[in-house]
Design an enzyme around this catalytic site. Structure first.
Site, mmCIF file in Angstrom:
data_model
loop_
_atom_site.group_PDB
_atom_site.id
_atom_site.type_symbol
_atom_site.label_atom_id
_atom_site.label_comp_id
_atom_site.label_asym_id
_atom_site.label_seq_id
_atom_site.Cartn_x
_atom_site.Cartn_y
_atom_site.Cartn_z
ATOM 1 N N ASP A 12 -35.113 -38.279 27.481
ATOM 2 C CA ASP A 12 -34.828 -37.276 26.083
ATOM 3 C C ASP A 12 -33.922 -38.428 24.789
ATOM 4 O O ASP A 12 -33.725 -37.509 23.826
ATOM 5 C CB ASP A 12 -33.286 -36.537 25.998
ATOM 6 C CG ASP A 12 -33.048 -36.084 27.439
ATOM 7 O OD1 ASP A 12 -33.655 -35.036 26.896
ATOM 8 O OD2 ASP A 12 -32.141 -36.482 27.802
ATOM 9 N N LYS A 15 -39.767 -39.078 23.381
ATOM 10 C CA LYS A 15 -41.088 -39.176 23.802
ATOM 11 C C LYS A 15 -42.136 -37.460 23.630
ATOM 12 O O LYS A 15 -43.150 -37.960 22.875
ATOM 13 C CB LYS A 15 -40.959 -38.995 25.310
ATOM 14 C CG LYS A 15 -40.528 -40.654 25.425
ATOM 15 C CD LYS A 15 -40.354 -41.306 26.651
ATOM 16 C CE LYS A 15 -39.300 -39.584 28.207
ATOM 17 N NZ LYS A 15 -38.077 -40.230 27.460
ATOM 18 N N GLY A 39 -37.829 -33.058 30.776
ATOM 19 C CA GLY A 39 -37.875 -31.820 29.338
ATOM 20 C C GLY A 39 -38.457 -31.971 28.256
ATOM 21 O O GLY A 39 -37.920 -33.298 28.103
ATOM 22 N N HIS A 40 -39.392 -32.055 28.100
ATOM 23 C CA HIS A 40 -39.918 -32.556 26.969
ATOM 24 C C HIS A 40 -40.260 -31.302 25.749
ATOM 25 O O HIS A 40 -40.423 -30.240 26.091
ATOM 26 C CB HIS A 40 -41.423 -33.208 27.184
ATOM 27 C CG HIS A 40 -41.346 -34.271 27.978
ATOM 28 N ND1 HIS A 40 -42.465 -35.362 27.947
ATOM 29 C CD2 HIS A 40 -40.385 -35.177 28.290
ATOM 30 C CE1 HIS A 40 -42.103 -35.789 29.171
ATOM 31 N NE2 HIS A 40 -40.678 -35.718 28.908
ATOM 32 N N GLN A 221 -37.909 -39.291 31.673
ATOM 33 C CA GLN A 221 -36.477 -40.466 31.633
ATOM 34 C C GLN A 221 -36.518 -41.784 30.791
ATOM 35 O O GLN A 221 -37.690 -41.656 30.083
ATOM 36 C CB GLN A 221 -36.446 -40.533 33.246
ATOM 37 C CG GLN A 221 -35.746 -38.918 33.873
ATOM 38 C CD GLN A 221 -37.027 -38.595 34.257
ATOM 39 O OE1 GLN A 221 -38.167 -39.199 35.435
ATOM 40 N NE2 GLN A 221 -37.204 -36.968 34.712
#
Ligand code: IMP
Ligand code: MG
Length: 421
Positions: A12, A15, A39-40, A221
């Site tokens: 988080d 990225k 999650g992006h 991650q």
């Protein structure tokens, strides 16, 4: 050119946005580890895209690849492809390739992940997406790979052997074994749909590099969630550091040209495990609200704290960054003073590097340096020199701690809110 981009903290870091900005320079963007625990968030104009499996380069012309070190939940992947199609973005097999050896997350992995976490005395705080159990099956050589999912006979042969074993395992964990066979028909359908996307990722990447192409490997991650070098046992089940990209993608280390570390201007963590600079009170709430620090995957509020230099130094060692992208600098606006944890105190000694064991890290007391904050709205700055002096000093300080240049500064969630130095 081969570039690896990894998160330097606990995931988080932002990225997704950095990859979206960079990917117009790349011919191929490839995910190398993790699964839909990631999650992006990518924001373009008024549209927000939340991705879990597709590489964040999805909105550019780059070819997208999912490497064999990723664990794929095919229902989630097809859902993402459909979501993008509904938004007018077609993900054809010319656009996306998935390695034949990619491990499939089966419904029993998800069930076992949940059941095991319920039983743990010390929780990890997993995302409950079946990630760890899919990797267990890879290591124990009982995985279902995409090639087999896409081949009806091979898939039913594997399931005939595995289903009774997995049913027993679920009963042992106190769950309902029905889940093992319920999903099989859906999964066979997913396999047929995904078959045209199958490719040999290592070969494609090495060919692309061989012919002068640019490849960007996208980590999920962050360094301190690495299965080996992270804050065990509060980690994910894959290698999240730069070396992992070579291993998972089948590219030799001498091919690496750049390693970009994405570092948030403060720190967050979701799930359990030590976070020495965590702020339970006001400062933590301010960071969470201003930074929108809620999990993209699980919606859980993220734990927030001041920048942690000892952890940053370790991330720099683990990854050997050639440059840094510093994100969410705008979130610090209005906090005065800003605190930076420069060292820890542990057993009456000062240390500037984290102890190896999580149990010792949890006992560390941060020692802070206070630096001047700023009140000006920096989200409109286009150049480094537009930033107030205090913000410039903060960026330079991050570079000194990490011993590498901060080449990009993100000053807002939008694609154009980026300062390149
Ligand atoms: P798992 O990967 O779902 O097994 O979760 C293990 C730990 O990693 C938990 O603390 C999760 O919250 C954390 N984690 C997994 N994926 C991410 C991510 O993409 N961002 C932040 N934390 C993550
Ligand atoms: Mg995330």
């Amino acid at each position: 050119m081969f570039t690896i981009l990894t998160g330097a903290q606990f995931g988080d870091e932002g990225k997704g946005k950095i990859i979206d900005v960079l990917s117009s320079d790349y011919d191929v963007v490839v995910r190398f580890q993790g699964g839909n625990n990631a999650g992006h968030t990518v924001i373009v104009g008024d549209d927000t895209y939340k991705l879990h499996l597709l590489p964040s380069g999805v909105l550019t012309d780059a070819r997208l690849l999912i490497g064999p070190g990723v664990v794929v939940d095919p229902g989630v992947l097809l859902g993402e492809i459909k979501m993008l199609a509904d938004m007018g973005i077609k993900i054809t097999p010319e656009k996306l390739g998935i390695d034949a050896k990619t491990s499939i997350i089966m419904p029993y992995h998800i069930e076992m992940d949940k059941l095991r976490e319920q039983k743990r005395e010390k929780k990890i705080g997993t995302t409950a997406r079946g990630i760890g159990f899919a990797y267990i099956d890879k290591i124990s050589r009982d995985e279902v790979r995409l090639a087999e999912l896409a081949d009806k006979d091979a898939f039913s042969e594997i399931m005939n052997e595995l289903a009774p074993q997995r049913e027993r395992a679920i009963i042992d964990l106190g769950g309902d074994p029905g889940v093992v066979r319920e999903g099989i028909l859906d999964y066979a359908r997913y396999g047929a749909t995904l078959k045209p996307y199958i490719t040999d990722v290592s070969y494609e990447l090495n060919r692309a590099l061989d012919s002068g192409g640019n490849v960007l490997a996208e980590g999920a991650q962050g360094a301190h969630l690495d299965i080996i070098h992270g804050t065990q046992k509060y980690v994910t089940s894959s290698s999240t550091i730069a070396g992992g990209a070579c291993t998972y993608l089948g590219i030799g280390p001498t091919m690496v040209d750049q390693v970009i570390g994405v570092v948030k201007a403060y720190i967050t963590r979701v799930g359990e495990g030590p976070l020495p600079t965590e702020q339970a009170g006001d400062a933590g709430d301010r960071l969470r609200d201003a930074g929108g620090e809620f999990g993209t995957t699980t919606g859980r509020p993220r734990r927030c704290g001041w920048f942690d230099a000892p952890l940053a130094r370790k991330a720099a060692y683990l990854n050997a960054y050639t440059s840094i992208a510093l994100t969410k600098l705008d979130v610090l606006t209005g906090l005065n003073p800003i605190r930076i944890c420069t060292e820890y105190e542990l057993d009456n000694e000062r240390i500037d590097y984290p102890p190896e064991l999580s149990s010792d890290l949890a006992r560390c007391t941060p020692i802070y340096e206070e630096v001047e904050g700023w009140d000006q709205d920096i989200s409109v700055a286009g150049m480094f020199s537009d930033l107030p002096d205090a913000a410039q000093d903060y960026v330079r300080k991050m570079g000194e701690i990490l011993k590498v240049d901060v080449k990009m500064v993100s000053n807002g969630p939008k694609r154009n809110q980026i300062i390149v130095r």
